[in-house]
Design an enzyme around this catalytic site. Structure first.
Site, PDB file in Angstrom:
ATOM      1  N   HIS A 182       0.813  -1.002   0.166  1.00  0.00           N
ATOM      2  CA  HIS A 182      -0.192   0.361  -0.003  1.00  0.00           C
ATOM      3  C   HIS A 182       1.045   1.492   0.182  1.00  0.00           C
ATOM      4  O   HIS A 182       0.205   2.150  -0.446  1.00  0.00           O
ATOM      5  CB  HIS A 182      -1.119   0.056   0.911  1.00  0.00           C
ATOM      6  CG  HIS A 182      -0.460   0.050   2.210  1.00  0.00           C
ATOM      7  ND1 HIS A 182      -0.182  -0.509   3.268  1.00  0.00           N
ATOM      8  CD2 HIS A 182       0.406   1.298   3.366  1.00  0.00           C
ATOM      9  CE1 HIS A 182       0.521  -0.309   4.694  1.00  0.00           C
ATOM     10  NE2 HIS A 182       0.587   0.907   4.683  1.00  0.00           N
ATOM     11  N   ASP A 212      -0.294  -7.604   0.502  1.00  0.00           N
ATOM     12  CA  ASP A 212       0.353  -5.975   1.293  1.00  0.00           C
ATOM     13  C   ASP A 212       2.213  -6.290   1.722  1.00  0.00           C
ATOM     14  O   ASP A 212       2.609  -5.889   2.669  1.00  0.00           O
ATOM     15  CB  ASP A 212      -0.390  -5.960   2.620  1.00  0.00           C
ATOM     16  CG  ASP A 212      -0.098  -3.878   3.207  1.00  0.00           C
ATOM     17  OD1 ASP A 212       0.326  -3.726   1.529  1.00  0.00           O
ATOM     18  OD2 ASP A 212      -0.488  -3.635   3.805  1.00  0.00           O
ATOM     19  N   SER A 285       4.754   2.223   7.670  1.00  0.00           N
ATOM     20  CA  SER A 285       3.983   1.135   7.594  1.00  0.00           C
ATOM     21  C   SER A 285       5.651   0.130   6.722  1.00  0.00           C
ATOM     22  O   SER A 285       6.514   1.288   6.272  1.00  0.00           O
ATOM     23  CB  SER A 285       3.457   1.399   6.097  1.00  0.00           C
ATOM     24  OG  SER A 285       1.913   0.895   6.467  1.00  0.00           O
TER      25      SER A 285
END
Length: 366
Positions: A182, A212, A285
């Site tokens: 993402h 992901d 992230s």
């Protein structure tokens, strides 16, 4: 925003006094500004502590009133030699059984409510889970990097309207970096930045939205490479309650956080991820999650929006699967190999971090 106005806005947000549009704007501000999000979390904890203090104060006041009432009715006699503190202790001893039972009932109710909230939480693709990447526009992005008093030209063009920021780390000595899918979703170019602010052009090699995970490769002549990688990747499952720590870039400098593994599965029972109790903000992230032996057990990915400190990480089992799929799809990557031993085992945490900092990068995709 002025600090006083910001605190007033936080008060209104936490007490539910904001209108729908104002609340949506403020929630977007939390997602894009880690400092504001941290202030909301800290203020929420402060208010909880104040509520706890008020409850204790009210209990003490009630005990005093009960004591005075019993003295007045003649059920107990007041000894002048005792201080006020002694009276409270005496009354507490008399009624501590009832108080303890009430406290236990309250604890059970709180636990049941927590379980119900988790069971009725919406699916992962809803607003209940927030990706820990962040969007940064030109106004918020610092484009000039000063290193050794020499101004370097940024490698992200100033004409680029926005970037997606996250974290990543080396998985191979030839400059291969892992981050979340993402972080680079819908984008074709990337720049990675080390702890010294040095930028390197990178290429997005592969991405898997289901896992992901995304693989990048530094393709910059200024990148000097590394001779070895100090950490390894844990193949077996981590233990519940195991102490863990993370490194990442929720801002332009590397940030350390620590916590523990709180569930062996992720959101809604996802078996390819862990649930952890650890602070995390947009920009984290793709950062590594390590255990005390310097083994990476996961890759930080999302957090639950309605709970403080509930964070999810993709398991290294999924990473091994992703790397194998990438190597099968592109034979030129056949020599890509994850490190299998850790030189961090047995070292103090501060020593581990000093070695790790050189291998963790800020990822800017555009």
């Amino acid at each position: 925003m002025d600090d006083i106005l910001l605190l007033e806005a936080i008060e209104n947000y936490l007490s539910g006094k904001m209108g729908p549009e104002e609340r949506a704007y403020f929630e977007n501000l939390r997602k894009t500004t880690p400092e504001v999000d941290q202030m909301v979390v800290e203020h929420s904890m402060f208010l909880q502590q104040m509520d706890t203090y008020a409850a204790h104060r009210n209990l003490r006041h009630s005990l005093h009133e009960a004591h005075n009432r019993l003295v007045h009715t003649g059920e107990i006699t007041e000894d002048p030699a005792f201080s006020t503190k002694a009276k409270v202790v005496q009354l507490w001893r008399k009624y501590k059984r009832v108080t303890t039972i009430a406290a236990c009932v309250g604890g059970v109710i709180a636990l049941v409510i927590s379980v119900v909230v988790v069971m009725v939480s919406p699916a992962p693709n809803s607003a209940a889970v927030q990706a820990l990447g962040r969007k940064v526009d030109n106004l918020a992005r610092k484009t000039d990097i000063i290193n050794s008093e020499v101004k370097k030209i940024p490698k992200i063009p100033s004409s680029v309207p926005a970037t997606s920021d996250g974290s990543g780390f080396l998985v191979d000595t030839k400059g291969f970096i892992i981050t979340n899918a993402h972080v680079v979703r819908g984008l074709s170019n990337a720049v990675v930045v080390n702890k010294n602010g040095e930028e390197f052009n990178a290429k997005i090699i592969a991405s898997d939205e289901q896992l992901d995970l995304a693989l990048l490769k530094i393709v910059d002549p200024e990148f000097r490479g590394v001779s070895s990688i100090p950490y390894s990747f844990k193949r077996t499952s981590a233990d519940l309650g195991e102490q863990i720590y993370t490194l990442g870039y929720p801002r332009n400098t590397i940030v350390y956080n620590e916590g523990y593994l709180s569930a062996r599965t992720g959101y809604d029972g996802d078996t390819l991820s862990y649930q952890m109790s650890v602070p995390a903000n947009p920009g984290n992230s793709g950062g590594p999650v390590l255990n005390r032996n310097g083994e990476i057990i996961g890759i930080l990915s999302t957090r639950q929006t309605q709970a403080v400190g509930v964070v999810f990480a993709v398991k290294t089992r999924a990473l091994h699967r992703f790397i194998q799929e990438v190597k099968l799809a592109d034979t030129t990557l056949a020599r890509l190999k994850l490190p299998v031993s850790s030189s961090l085992r047995g070292k103090e945490r501060t020593q581990q971090i000093k070695q790790l900092e050189d291998y963790v990068y800020q990822v800017k995709a555009f």
